[in-house]
Design an enzyme around this catalytic site. Structure first.
Site, short mmCIF file in Angstrom:
data_model
loop_
_atom_site.label_atom_id
_atom_site.label_comp_id
_atom_site.label_asym_id
_atom_site.label_seq_id
_atom_site.Cartn_x
_atom_site.Cartn_y
_atom_site.Cartn_z
N HIS A 1 -2.95 1.45 8.25
CA HIS A 1 -1.62 2.07 8.17
C HIS A 1 -1.66 3.31 7.26
O HIS A 1 -1.12 4.36 7.61
CB HIS A 1 -0.64 1.01 7.64
CG HIS A 1 0.77 1.48 7.45
ND1 HIS A 1 1.83 0.98 8.16
CD2 HIS A 1 1.31 2.39 6.59
CE1 HIS A 1 2.95 1.58 7.77
NE2 HIS A 1 2.66 2.43 6.81
N GLU A 2 -2.34 3.18 6.09
CA GLU A 2 -2.38 4.31 5.15
C GLU A 2 -3.27 5.44 5.68
O GLU A 2 -2.97 6.62 5.46
CB GLU A 2 -2.85 3.87 3.75
CG GLU A 2 -2.11 2.68 3.12
CD GLU A 2 -0.59 2.75 3.18
OE1 GLU A 2 -0.03 3.85 3.32
OE2 GLU A 2 0.05 1.68 3.11
N GLY B 1 0.83 -1.20 0.00
CA GLY B 1 0.00 0.00 0.00
C GLY B 1 0.87 1.25 0.00
O GLY B 1 2.04 1.19 0.37
N CYS C 1 7.29 0.21 6.68
CA CYS C 1 6.75 1.35 5.94
C CYS C 1 7.78 1.79 4.91
O CYS C 1 8.96 1.90 5.23
CB CYS C 1 6.46 2.50 6.92
SG CYS C 1 5.90 4.01 6.11
N LEU C 2 7.34 2.03 3.67
CA LEU C 2 8.28 2.41 2.61
C LEU C 2 8.98 3.74 2.91
O LEU C 2 10.04 4.00 2.38
CB LEU C 2 7.55 2.49 1.26
CG LEU C 2 6.94 1.18 0.75
CD1 LEU C 2 6.29 1.39 -0.62
CD2 LEU C 2 7.98 0.08 0.67
N HIS D 1 -1.22 7.45 7.87
CA HIS D 1 -0.39 8.39 7.10
C HIS D 1 -1.18 9.66 6.79
O HIS D 1 -0.65 10.76 6.87
CB HIS D 1 0.04 7.76 5.76
CG HIS D 1 1.32 6.99 5.83
ND1 HIS D 1 2.52 7.55 6.23
CD2 HIS D 1 1.62 5.71 5.51
CE1 HIS D 1 3.48 6.64 6.16
NE2 HIS D 1 2.95 5.49 5.74
N GLN E 1 3.10 10.02 0.80
CA GLN E 1 4.42 9.38 0.68
C GLN E 1 5.13 9.73 -0.63
O GLN E 1 6.32 9.44 -0.78
CB GLN E 1 4.29 7.86 0.83
CG GLN E 1 3.88 7.45 2.24
CD GLN E 1 3.84 5.94 2.37
OE1 GLN E 1 2.84 5.32 2.05
NE2 GLN E 1 4.94 5.36 2.80
NI NI Z 1 3.78 3.59 5.49
#
Ligand code: NI
Length: 174
Positions: free
Chosen positions: A135-136, A45, A93-94, A139, A50
């Site tokens: 999670h998103e 995701g 997390c990216l 963000h 991001q």
């Molecule tokens: Ni993340």
């Protein structure tokens, strides 16, 4: 087009993303960019912030475990209607490369969201996909998963986070 991923501790990751009220063709390209960027980094995701777009938009691979993932699911203004159960699993997390920690989240969620045309949907997700949506959404509210790690474990994370802060300063020539 691949877009650079905003990395911790970039201040943009603390922003509260804005709701999307106007739906237009420009989001198709953004969704394609986000999907390409997410898959290139082997993520499941990605939230728009991001890649530096502070709007409540995310992409997610519902079929992350298949070779042919098909189209990613694009969600605008996602909102949790119901949560059920709980599961503690290692999460990453990216935007925080190489950091992984156990995080407790609901196992099942019911989510309301809008698609690329602004049409409203209600869907249920379980396991990793439920975790991903939560999670998103975090963000979009300027929250990172490391904030959910218990204090005792956070101490252990500090060295890794300090390293990321150092890299960020060097990259930005601060
Ligand atoms: Ni993340």
């Amino acid at each position: 087009m691949l877009r650079p991923i905003v990395l911790y501790p970039d201040p943009r990751l603390k922003l509260k993303s804005k709701p999307v009220t106007q739906f237009g063709p420009e989001f198709k390209e953004l969704a394609a960019d986000m999907t390409e960027t997410m898959r290139n980094a082997s993520g499941v995701g990605l939230a728009a912030i991001q890649i530096g777009e502070d709007i409540r938009m995310m992409v997610m691979d519902e079929h992350y475990d298949r070779e042919d993932k098909g189209e990613s699911l694009v969600m605008f203004n996602p909102e949790v209607l119901q949560e059920e159960g709980s599961e503690t699993i290692e999460e990453g997390c990216l935007s925080i490369p190489d950091v992984r920690e156990d995080v407790e989240r609901s196992f099942k969620v019911k989510v309301k969201y809008q698609d690329l045309e602004g049409k409203e949907h209600v869907s249920e997700f379980e396991g990793l996909l439920a975790r991903c949506v939560l999670h998103e959404i975090d963000h979009m509210n300027g929250q990172l998963f490391i904030q959910k790690v218990p204090a005792v474990k956070r101490l252990f994370l500090k060295r890794q986070l300090d390293e990321l802060k150092k890299n960020y300063k060097e990259a930005a020539h601060l």
